[in-house]
Write a protein that holds these residues in place. Structure first.
Motif, PDB file in Angstrom:
ATOM      1  N   LYS A   5     -21.656 -55.180  44.943  1.00 29.63           N
ATOM      2  CA  LYS A   5     -21.734 -56.632  44.930  1.00 29.63           C
ATOM      3  C   LYS A   5     -20.349 -57.217  45.129  1.00 29.63           C
ATOM      4  N   SER A   6     -20.283 -58.376  45.779  1.00 34.30           N
ATOM      5  CA  SER A   6     -19.004 -58.850  46.283  1.00 34.30           C
ATOM      6  C   SER A   6     -18.313 -59.875  45.395  1.00 34.30           C
ATOM      7  N   SER A   7     -18.886 -60.210  44.226  1.00 44.19           N
ATOM      8  CA  SER A   7     -18.236 -61.181  43.361  1.00 44.19           C
ATOM      9  C   SER A   7     -16.897 -60.648  42.882  1.00 44.19           C
ATOM     10  N   SER A   8     -15.931 -61.516  42.752  1.00 44.76           N
ATOM     11  CA  SER A   8     -14.601 -61.102  42.307  1.00 44.76           C
ATOM     12  C   SER A   8     -14.628 -60.626  40.875  1.00 44.76           C
ATOM     13  N   SER A   9     -14.033 -59.455  40.609  1.00 47.45           N
ATOM     14  CA  SER A   9     -14.011 -58.918  39.251  1.00 47.45           C
ATOM     15  C   SER A   9     -13.196 -59.801  38.316  1.00 47.45           C
ATOM     16  N   ALA A  10     -12.308 -60.637  38.883  1.00 46.08           N
ATOM     17  CA  ALA A  10     -11.483 -61.509  38.045  1.00 46.08           C
ATOM     18  C   ALA A  10     -12.343 -62.525  37.293  1.00 46.08           C
ATOM     19  N   LYS A  11     -13.543 -62.791  37.794  1.00 49.56           N
ATOM     20  CA  LYS A  11     -14.437 -63.759  37.153  1.00 49.56           C
ATOM     21  C   LYS A  11     -15.346 -63.081  36.130  1.00 49.56           C
ATOM     22  N   GLY A  12     -15.359 -61.784  36.103  1.00 51.40           N
ATOM     23  CA  GLY A  12     -16.277 -61.071  35.232  1.00 51.40           C
ATOM     24  C   GLY A  12     -15.578 -60.423  34.055  1.00 51.40           C
ATOM     25  N   SER A  13     -16.367 -59.732  33.241  1.00 55.04           N
ATOM     26  CA  SER A  13     -15.842 -59.007  32.092  1.00 55.04           C
ATOM     27  C   SER A  13     -16.665 -57.737  31.897  1.00 55.04           C
ATOM     28  N   VAL A  14     -16.163 -56.842  31.032  1.00 57.40           N
ATOM     29  CA  VAL A  14     -16.785 -55.541  30.802  1.00 57.40           C
ATOM     30  C   VAL A  14     -17.114 -55.401  29.316  1.00 57.40           C
ATOM     31  N   TYR A  15     -18.316 -54.929  29.024  1.00 54.22           N
ATOM     32  CA  TYR A  15     -18.707 -54.598  27.660  1.00 54.22           C
ATOM     33  C   TYR A  15     -19.255 -53.174  27.682  1.00 54.22           C
ATOM     34  N   TRP A  16     -18.495 -52.232  27.152  1.00 52.85           N
ATOM     35  CA  TRP A  16     -18.850 -50.806  27.139  1.00 52.85           C
ATOM     36  C   TRP A  16     -19.394 -50.450  25.760  1.00 52.85           C
ATOM     37  N   LEU A  17     -20.665 -50.049  25.712  1.00 50.84           N
ATOM     38  CA  LEU A  17     -21.247 -49.534  24.473  1.00 50.84           C
ATOM     39  C   LEU A  17     -21.042 -48.022  24.463  1.00 50.84           C
ATOM     40  N   ASN A  18     -20.097 -47.566  23.662  1.00 53.36           N
ATOM     41  CA  ASN A  18     -19.637 -46.178  23.670  1.00 53.36           C
ATOM     42  C   ASN A  18     -20.545 -45.276  22.841  1.00 53.36           C
ATOM     43  N   PHE A  19     -20.767 -44.076  23.365  1.00 53.76           N
ATOM     44  CA  PHE A  19     -21.651 -43.078  22.770  1.00 53.76           C
ATOM     45  C   PHE A  19     -20.917 -42.117  21.829  1.00 53.76           C
ATOM     46  N   LYS A  20     -19.585 -41.988  21.987  1.00 58.51           N
ATOM     47  CA  LYS A  20     -18.840 -40.947  21.292  1.00 58.51           C
ATOM     48  C   LYS A  20     -17.880 -41.556  20.259  1.00 58.51           C
ATOM     49  N   PRO A  21     -18.261 -41.536  18.976  1.00 59.88           N
ATOM     50  CA  PRO A  21     -17.410 -42.134  17.937  1.00 59.88           C
ATOM     51  C   PRO A  21     -16.005 -41.538  17.871  1.00 59.88           C
ATOM     52  N   GLU A  22     -15.888 -40.221  18.142  1.00 55.10           N
ATOM     53  CA  GLU A  22     -14.588 -39.569  18.047  1.00 55.10           C
ATOM     54  C   GLU A  22     -13.612 -40.055  19.121  1.00 55.10           C
ATOM     55  N   SER A  23     -14.126 -40.743  20.133  1.00 55.79           N
ATOM     56  CA  SER A  23     -13.280 -41.224  21.232  1.00 55.79           C
ATOM     57  C   SER A  23     -12.923 -42.702  21.111  1.00 55.79           C
ATOM     58  N   ASP A  24     -13.388 -43.368  20.061  1.00 51.50           N
ATOM     59  CA  ASP A  24     -13.230 -44.822  19.954  1.00 51.50           C
ATOM     60  C   ASP A  24     -11.766 -45.266  20.059  1.00 51.50           C
ATOM     61  N   GLU A  25     -10.874 -44.624  19.320  1.00 51.17           N
ATOM     62  CA  GLU A  25      -9.476 -45.052  19.300  1.00 51.17           C
ATOM     63  C   GLU A  25      -8.858 -44.994  20.690  1.00 51.17           C
ATOM     64  N   THR A  26      -9.119 -43.907  21.405  1.00 52.62           N
ATOM     65  CA  THR A  26      -8.558 -43.761  22.750  1.00 52.62           C
ATOM     66  C   THR A  26      -9.153 -44.782  23.713  1.00 52.62           C
ATOM     67  N   LEU A  27     -10.447 -45.026  23.600  1.00 47.90           N
ATOM     68  CA  LEU A  27     -11.095 -45.961  24.518  1.00 47.90           C
ATOM     69  C   LEU A  27     -10.652 -47.399  24.261  1.00 47.90           C
ATOM     70  N   GLN A  28     -10.330 -47.717  23.018  1.00 53.70           N
ATOM     71  CA  GLN A  28      -9.779 -49.046  22.741  1.00 53.70           C
ATOM     72  C   GLN A  28      -8.424 -49.216  23.437  1.00 53.70           C
ATOM     73  N   LYS A  29      -7.630 -48.148  23.424  1.00 59.21           N
ATOM     74  CA  LYS A  29      -6.344 -48.183  24.131  1.00 59.21           C
ATOM     75  C   LYS A  29      -6.557 -48.341  25.633  1.00 59.21           C
ATOM     76  N   LEU A  30      -7.538 -47.637  26.144  1.00 55.31           N
ATOM     77  CA  LEU A  30      -7.844 -47.689  27.575  1.00 55.31           C
ATOM     78  C   LEU A  30      -8.250 -49.108  27.976  1.00 55.31           C
ATOM     79  N   ALA A  31      -9.111 -49.718  27.170  1.00 57.84           N
ATOM     80  CA  ALA A  31      -9.569 -51.079  27.465  1.00 57.84           C
ATOM     81  C   ALA A  31      -8.405 -52.065  27.454  1.00 57.84           C
ATOM     82  N   ALA A  32      -7.537 -51.934  26.448  1.00 56.38           N
ATOM     83  CA  ALA A  32      -6.386 -52.836  26.344  1.00 56.38           C
ATOM     84  C   ALA A  32      -5.443 -52.662  27.528  1.00 56.38           C
ATOM     85  N   LEU A  33      -5.267 -51.435  27.957  1.00 50.08           N
ATOM     86  CA  LEU A  33      -4.389 -51.160  29.095  1.00 50.08           C
ATOM     87  C   LEU A  33      -4.920 -51.823  30.361  1.00 50.08           C
ATOM     88  N   TYR A  34      -6.227 -51.727  30.588  1.00 46.99           N
ATOM     89  CA  TYR A  34      -6.811 -52.321  31.793  1.00 46.99           C
ATOM     90  C   TYR A  34      -6.699 -53.844  31.763  1.00 46.99           C
TER      91      TYR A  34
END
Length: 433
Positions: free
Chosen positions: A26-55
Motif C-alpha cells: 500500500k502506498s500511504s506514507s509511513s510518516a502518517k502511520g504508527s506501529v503497535y506490536w503485540l509481542n509473543f515472547k516475554p523474555e524479549s520485551d526489554e530488547t524490543l522496547q529498545k528496538l522500538a525506541a531506536l526506530y
C-alpha cells in the motif's frame, strides 16, 4: 493559453497519481502511520522496547510494543483486536491460528520484508493461498559435532556430506575408540529424560520426508505410511552400534549424553541449539569447534539438506488497520531485518532470524542453521509437532524401540514400524472422536 495550461496541469496530476500507486505494498506514507506490536515472547520485551525506541528516534514513526504475559497470548490478542487501536503487528504461528485470524492477516506476498526471507519454511498461508504470516525467529536441532575430536580422528567436517560418509567415519572412529580415547556417538538413553530426542526429534526425519512427498506440511494426517522408516533405522542403528554403551542397557536410561559430550568422550551428539550455553559455559568447549550437521539418513538429494528448524513465532500484519498503519508496519518490519543495528538487537534476543541480512548470533548452531539456508539447502521443518496424542504415540514408539534394542531382529524392527504407522492411526482416531 489558459486552457492549455489547465489541460497540462490535469495531465501532470493524472500521471502523478498513476506513478504514486505503483508497487506491491500500500502506498500511504509511513510518516502518517504508527506501529503497535503485540509481542509473543516475554523474555524479549526489554530488547524490543529498545528496538522500538531506536526506530522512532531514526524515523519519527511511533512504535508501541505491548508484551502479553506468558501463556496468555491468545486471550490478549482476542481482547486487543476488539479495540479501536488494535495491534498492527501480531503473531499467527500455525495453520490453526491462520484459520482463526485469516481475515485479519494482510497478504504479505511480494512485500519488501517477505522478499528478504532466506527460506519459505516458516511461511503460513490461509486456505485461499494468502501469505498470512512469516517467521521471525526459530530453533534448530541436528547432530552436534566436536570438530576438535573429529580432526584428531583424521577427518574434516567437510568430509561429512551424506549418510554414507557419516556412517563410514562413525564406524571407523568406533573401531579405534580405545586408541583415540573417545567414541563416535554419545549414549542414546531411552528413559523419559532422553527418549524425546529420538521418538520426537529423530522421528522428524521420517515424518518430514513423508510430509514433503505427500504434501501434508504443518498438518496432522489421519494416517502415515512410514515410507522413510528405513532412513530412521539407518540413523538409529548408527547411533547405538557406534557408541560405548550396550544397546540392551538403553531402556533403563540413567545416562547423561550432554556430560559425555562435554567431557569429550564422543564426537557426535544429537541435540539442539539450546545446548550451546551448557557446552560452552559449563563444559568449556570451544564454540569455534562446535558444528551441527543435518540428519543425513540415506535419502536421495540429502547433500542439500539443512537442519531441523521450527517456530511458531511468525509475524502477521493487521489487514483491518488503516492503510497508513499497514505501510508503517511493513516499513518497520523491513528495517528490522535489514538494518545492521536492528538485526544485531534481534540476534541478541531471538538468536537467529531467517533473513538474508541477519546479524550472526552468538549461538553458533543458530548461525549455522542460517548458513545452510543461505546456501540454498532445504530446511527440515518440524513435522513432529503435528503428532496426534503425542505423549501416547511416543510411548508406543519408545516401547517398540526398546524391544528392538534388546534384540535387533527384523521381527522386532517390524514392531517399531507398527508403532509408528498403526500407532499414528490409532491415536488420530482417539484424538478425533
Amino acid at each position: 493559453m489558459k486552457k492549455l495550461l489547465v489541460v497540462l496541469l490535469i495531465a501532470v496530476l493524472a500521471l502523478t497519481t498513476v506513478f504514486a500507486g505503483g508497487g506491491s505494498e500500500k502506498s500511504s506514507s509511513s510518516a502518517k502511520g504508527s506501529v503497535y506490536w503485540l509481542n509473543f515472547k516475554p523474555e524479549s520485551d526489554e530488547t524490543l522496547q529498545k528496538l522500538a525506541a531506536l526506530y522512532t528516534e531514526k524515523t519519527g514513526v511511533p512504535v508501541k510494543v505491548v508484551t502479553a504475559a506468558s501463556g496468555t497470548y491468545n486471550e490478549t490478542l482476542t481482547a486487543e483486536m476488539d479495540k479501536s487501536s488494535a495491534p498492527t503487528l501480531f503473531v499467527v504461528g500455525n495453520k490453526a491460528a491462520a484459520d482463526t485470524w485469516g481475515d485479519y492477516c494482510y497478504d504479505l506476498t511480494g512485500t519488501s520484508v517477505a522478499n528478504e526471507l532466506n527460506t519459505d519454511a516458516y511461511n503460513i498461508y490461509t486456505a485461499d493461498g494468502k501469505l498470512a504470516s512469516i517467521g521471525y525467529c526459530y530453533e534448530c536441532f541436528g547432530i552436534i559435532v566436536n570438530e576438535e575430536l573429529l580432526e584428531k580422528a583424521g577427518y574434516k567436517i567437510s568430509d561429512i556430506k551424506d549418510f554414507a560418509s557419516l556412517k563410514a567415519i562413525a564406524e571407523d572412529i568406533h573401531k579405534r575408540q580405545y586408541d583415540l580415547e573417545f567414541d563416535a556417538f554419545t549414549s542414546s538413553g531411552m528413559d523419559g529424560s532422553s527418549s524425546w530426542r529420538f521418538s520426537g526429534h529423530l522421528a522428524n526425519a521420517a515424518l518430514y520426508y513423508e510430509s514433503r512427498d505427500a504434501g501434508f506440511w504443518g498438518a496432522t494426517p489421519a494416517e502415515i505410511k512410514g515410507t522413510y522408516l528405513k532412513n530412521f533405522k539407518n540413523l538409529w542403528d548408527l547411533y547405538i552400534n557406534n557408541s560405548g554403551y550396550d544397546p540392551v542397557s538403553l531402556a533403563t536410561g540413567g545416562f547423561d549424553a550432554e556430560a559425555e559430550f562435554g567431557r569429550k568422550e564422543a564426537v557426535f551428539y544429537q541435540n539442539g541449539n539450546w545446548e550451546y550455553d551448557a557446552l560452552v559455559n559449563k563444559y568449556g568447549l570451544d564454540p569455534a569447534k562446535l558444528k551441527m550437521i543435518p540428519f543425513y539418513c540415506g535419502v536421495a538429494g540429502e547433500e542439500k539438506a539443512g537442519l531441523n528448524c521450527g517456530t511458531e513465532n511468525c509475524w502477521a500484519v493487521n489487514a483491518k488497520a488503516s492503510d497508513a498503519d499497514i505501510q508503517a508496519t511493513l516499513d518497520f518490519m523491513y528495517w528490522m531485518v535489514t538494518d545492521p543495528e536492528a538485526t544485531a538487537l534481534l540476534a541478541s534476543t531471538f538468536g537467529s532470524i531467517p533473513y538474508k541480512k541477519a546479524a550472526v548470533p552468538e549461538n553458533v548452531f543458530l548461525a549455522q542453521a542460517n548458513e545452510y539456508a543461505n546456501k540454498g539447502c532445504y530446511t527440515m521443518t518440524w513435522e513432529f509437532n503435528y503428532t496426534p496424542n503425542v505423549d501416547n504415540w511416543r510411548a508406543g514408539v519408545v516401547s517398540a524401540m526398546n524391544q528392538y534394542d534388546a534384540a535387533r531382529t527384523d521381527a522386532n524392527w517390524a514392531l517399531v514400524e507398527n508403532a509408528f504407522v498403526q500407532g499414528w492411526a490409532t491415536q488420530y482416531k482417539l484424538a478425533n472422536i
